[in-house]
Write an enzyme that holds these catalytic residues in place. Structure first.
Site, PDB file in Angstrom:
ATOM      1  N   GLY A 246       9.871  -9.097 -26.555  1.00  0.00           N
ATOM      2  CA  GLY A 246       9.521  -7.963 -25.637  1.00  0.00           C
ATOM      3  C   GLY A 246       9.029  -8.532 -24.238  1.00  0.00           C
TER       4      GLY A 246
ATOM      5  CE1 TYR B 151      -4.085  -8.224 -26.327  1.00  0.00           C
ATOM      6  CE2 TYR B 151      -2.955  -7.632 -24.412  1.00  0.00           C
ATOM      7  CZ  TYR B 151      -3.325  -7.547 -25.657  1.00  0.00           C
ATOM      8  OH  TYR B 151      -2.701  -6.666 -26.430  1.00  0.00           O
TER       9      TYR B 151
ATOM     10  CB  CYS C 272     -17.719   3.369 -14.484  1.00  0.00           C
ATOM     11  SG  CYS C 272     -17.556   4.294 -12.792  1.00  0.00           S
ATOM     12  CD  GLU C 273     -15.726   0.040 -19.506  1.00  0.00           C
ATOM     13  OE1 GLU C 273     -16.227  -1.109 -19.926  1.00  0.00           O
ATOM     14  OE2 GLU C 273     -15.823   1.117 -20.123  1.00  0.00           O
TER      15      GLU C 273
ATOM     16  CE1 TYR D 210       3.446  -5.609 -25.869  1.00  0.00           C
ATOM     17  CE2 TYR D 210       3.985  -7.572 -24.898  1.00  0.00           C
ATOM     18  CZ  TYR D 210       4.024  -6.728 -25.951  1.00  0.00           C
ATOM     19  OH  TYR D 210       4.964  -7.191 -26.903  1.00  0.00           O
TER      20      TYR D 210
END
Ligand code: PLP
Length: 412
Positions: free
Chosen positions: A275, A316, A342-343, A371
Site C-alpha cells: 500500500g 502514529y 480543537c485538539e 493513509y
C-alpha cells in the site's frame, strides 16, 4: 524521478506548479502524481518479474478510484479489506482474478459478494471465519479459493499501532492452531486451500523482520507439503516502509533479495500487497498558512489543514516532511506546525524550519499519499477535502470537496 520538485523556485507536481492547483481547486487539497504512481508500481514489480508474482495494491492506503485505476492500468491487482474496497476495485477495472480479500472479520454478505465476483483469493484470519467462508461457499455451490493468514510471531519493530505479526495481536492464525485449521481446510467442502498469507505490520524498515517471517512461512510450506497438502500460493502481505522526514532506507532491492532467498525456490505463485510503498510518496497535502502566531514560548504556523485531513502525526507520531511551495534562501525561525482543530494532538510536528514561510503562504506536507485522504474525517464540522491527480502537463479533480451543506443533507 521525484514527482515533487522545485522548478524556477516553485514546488511542482510533475509539470504543474502547486500554486496553480491551489488557485483553481482551493486549499487544503491532496495532490497525487500519476507519473510517480506508475514509477512506484514498476519499481515494485520489476525485481519479481522472474518469479510467478502478482502485485495487489492494498486499496486501503488510498482508495480513490482514479488511484486504483492508474495502478491497475500498469498491471496491478488489488488487496481489499471490505466489500466497499472490493466495489471500488471492481469499479476501477481491476480484474476479479487479480483481487485478494484480506481483513480480520469478513461478513457473510462480503464473502458472498467476493465469491460471486470470482476473486482470486480470500485470506482467512481465524478458524471461526474459515467455517463461515466454507458455509457460504457451499451454499452457493462453490469452493472458496483460500489462503490462511498465519501469525508467524515475528516482531515488526514498527509503531505498535501498526504491528500485526506477533502473538497477542488479533491478526492471523497462531502456529498452535494451524494443525486444526489445516484439518478443517481439508474437510470443509466449501474450501479450496491454496496456501498461506502473512502480513506482519506496516511501515517496516528492517528487512530482517521480513526475512524471519518469510523464512518461517517457507518452513511451513515444506512441512505441510510433506503431510500431503498441495500448497501452490504464498501471499507475502504488504508493509514495506518509505522514508518520512529525515529518514533513509535500505534499497528496495534488498527486500526483493530477501523474497528470492526465502521463498523464491518453492515453486509457489506469489502475491504482494503493498500500500504505502506504491502511493505514500506519490501524494502531498497542499495547504496554506492561516496564521503565523508568535506565542510567548513558541512560534506556531497554523495551517488550514488539520488532523481530520491527515491523522498520521496524531495517530502514529509520524513526522512528515513539510516544504515551502516557494523556495527561499533566508534563515528560518523554527515553528511548530499545527492545524486548526480543537485538539492539542492536531500537531504536524515541532521545530520545523520553513524559510520564507509566513501568513498566507502555501506549504506542502509530503509523503501524504498513503493513509492520508483514506483516513480523513469531518471532525470539527469540516468538509472532506478535494483530491487532485496530476498527470504530466495536466491535472484534474478526482474527488470534489464534500461540502458541509451536502453532509447536512445526509442527516435528519
Ligand atoms: C494494511 C495492509 C496492507 C498494506 O500495508 P502497507 O504497509 O501499506 O504496505 C497489506 N495487507 C494487509 C493484510 C493489510 O492489512
Amino acid at each position: 524521478m521525484n514527482a515533487f520538485t522545485y522548478r524556477g523556485g516553485i514546488l511542482c507536481a510533475d509539470n504543474i506548479a502547486l500554486p496553480v492547483i491551489a488557485e483553481q481547486v482551493g486549499t487544503p487539497c491532496y495532490v497525487y502524481s500519476e507519473t510517480r504512481l506508475r514509477d512506484n508500481y514498476r519499481a515494485f514489480a520489476e525485481p519479481f518479474a522472474s518469479l510467478n508474482a502478482m502485485v495487489c495494491y492494498a486499496v486501503k492506503a488510498c482508495p480513490n478510484v482514479a488511484v486504483i485505476r492508474a495502478l491497475a492500468s500498469c498491471g496491478a491487482g488489488a488487496d481489499v479489506t471490505s466489500a466497499g474496497e472490493l466495489e471500488r476495485a471492481l469499479h476501477a477495472g481491476v480484474a476479479p482474478d487479480k483481487i485478494v480479500f484480506s481483513g480480520v472479520a469478513k461478513t457473510r454478505a462480503e464473502i458472498t459478494m467476493a465469491l460471486k465476483a470470482g476473486i482470486h483469493q480470500i485470506n482467512a484470519e481465524s478458524i471461526p471465519e474459515m467455517r463461515v467462508i466454507g458455509e457460504v461457499a457451499a451454499s452457493l455451490g462453490l469452493r472458496a479459493p483460500l489462503a490462511l493468514r498465519v501469525n508467524p510471531n515475528v516482531a515488526a519493530h514498527t509503531h505498535y499501532k501498526i504491528s500485526t505479526g506477533e502473538m497477542g495481536t488479533k491478526f492471523g492464525i497462531d502456529s498452535t492452531q494451524l494443525p486444526e485449521a489445516m484439518g478443517l481446510a481439508k474437510t470443509l467442502p466449501g474450501l479450496d486451500l491454496k496456501g498461506f498469507q502473512v502480513h506482519i505490520g506496516s511501515h517496516l524498515f528492517d528487512y530482517n523482520n521480513f526475512r524471519e517471517a518469510y523464512g518461517k512461512l517457507a518452513d511451513m510450506v515444506r512441512d505441510w507439503r510433506e503431510q500431503g497438502f498441495d500448497l501452490s500460493r504464498l501471499d507475502l502481505g504488504g508493509g514495506v516502509g518509505i522514508p518520512y522526514d529525515g529518514q533513509t532506507q535500505a534499497p528496495f532491492g534488498d527486500y526483493a533479495a530477501v523474497v528470492h532467498a526465502t521463498v523464491g525456490n518453492l515453486g509457489c505463485e506469489l502475491a504482494f500487497e503493498p500500500g504505502r510503498r506504491l502511493v505514500g510518496d506519490a501524494g502531498v497535502l497542499l495547504t496554506q498558512v492561516m496564521y503565523d502566531k508568535q506565542g510567548t514560548a513558541k512560534r506556531f504556523l497554523i495551517l488550514d489543514a488539520g488532523m481530520n485531513d491527515l491523522i498520521r502525526p496524531a495517530m502514529y507520531e509520524a513526522r512528515h516532511s513539510i516544504w515551502p511551495v516557494r523556495e527561499c534562501a533566508d534563515d528560518a525561525q523554527p515553528a511548530d506546525v499545527v492545524g486548526p482543530v480543537c485538539e492539542t494532538s492536531d500537531l504536524f510536528g515541532e521545530f520545523y524550519l520553513l524559510p520564507g514561510v509566513g501568513q498566507g503562504d502555501l506549504v506542502a506536507i509530503l509523503q501524504a499519499g498513503a493513509y492520508g485522504a483514506a483516513m480523513a474525517s469531518t471532525y470539527n464540522g469540516r468538509p472532506l477535502i478535494p483530491e487532485v491527480m496530476v498527470s504530466g502537463d495536466t491535472f484534474r479533480v478526482i474527488r470534489k470537496r464534500i461540502s458541509v451543506a451536502e453532509q447536512i443533507g445526509w442527516e435528519e
